[in-house]
Enzyme design. Structure first.
Site, PDB file in Angstrom:
ATOM      1  CE1 TYR A 240      11.219  13.826 -16.763  1.00 34.25           C
ATOM      2  CE2 TYR A 240      13.564  13.465 -16.952  1.00 34.25           C
ATOM      3  CZ  TYR A 240      12.319  13.541 -17.533  1.00 34.25           C
ATOM      4  OH  TYR A 240      12.186  13.307 -18.867  1.00 34.25           O
TER       5      TYR A 240
ATOM      6  CG  ASP B 246      -3.231   5.119  -1.483  1.00 31.73           C
ATOM      7  OD1 ASP B 246      -4.283   5.351  -0.844  1.00 31.73           O
ATOM      8  OD2 ASP B 246      -2.113   5.148  -0.955  1.00 31.73           O
TER       9      ASP B 246
ATOM     10  CG  HIS C 103      -1.740   1.201   1.370  1.00 28.16           C
ATOM     11  ND1 HIS C 103      -1.826   1.900   2.535  1.00 28.16           N
ATOM     12  CD2 HIS C 103      -2.519   1.865   0.478  1.00 28.16           C
ATOM     13  CE1 HIS C 103      -2.624   2.938   2.375  1.00 28.16           C
ATOM     14  NE2 HIS C 103      -3.045   2.941   1.126  1.00 28.16           N
TER      15      HIS C 103
END
Length: 144
Positions: free
Chosen positions: A108, A63, A22
């Site tokens: 990034y 999630d 999770h």
């Protein structure tokens, strides 16, 4: 071969997705992205980014707790709209507020902490998306 499993999901990819917990985050990257830079495991899928996301979402819950479920890179004006629309459709999030957009350099930087990277054959710019794994059993977190 297994029944009920999208054929794009190889054994190696399924093992990697199963090992995620999770809140672990997966980066589905376009062909331009420096996939090996972070040192995270990289799996190649010779399909577009939306096709990869669609297949992954058949087994990976989103999630839906605090924070975004998916993160996209802010595109330059006039570029990336089509591929990002397809990525949003493929992710099948329950609402628009489950998405977050960040600038390229922040994207990034955050990508350095990914659990793994799926490198696709996507050649359109801005075909990258980060997906946070949710809790198995949350029915609303399942893909279409």
């Amino acid at each position: 071969m297994l029944t009920g499993i999208d054929p794009l999901l190889s054994g190696d990819l399924l093992r990697l997705l199963d090992h995620m917990g999770h809140d672990d985050t997966l980066l589905v990257a376009d062909a331009h992205y420096p996939s090996y830079r972070s040192g995270a495991p990289v799996i190649d899928l010779p399909v577009t980014s939306p096709e990869a996301v669609r297949a992954i979402r058949t087994v990976l819950p989103l999630d839906l707790y605090a924070g975004p479920s998916a993160t996209l890179m802010n595109p330059e004006p006039g570029t990336g709209e089509e591929v990002q629309k397809q990525l949003k459709e493929a992710i099948a999030a329950p609402s628009e507020d489950r998405f977050e957009w960040i600038d390229r350099f922040a994207f990034y930087e955050r990508a350095g902490s990914m659990f793994a990277v799926i490198r696709t054959a996507e050649v359109r710019k801005y075909g990258c998306i980060m997906i946070r794994k949710g809790v198995v059993g949350d029915e609303e977190s399942r893909g279409a």
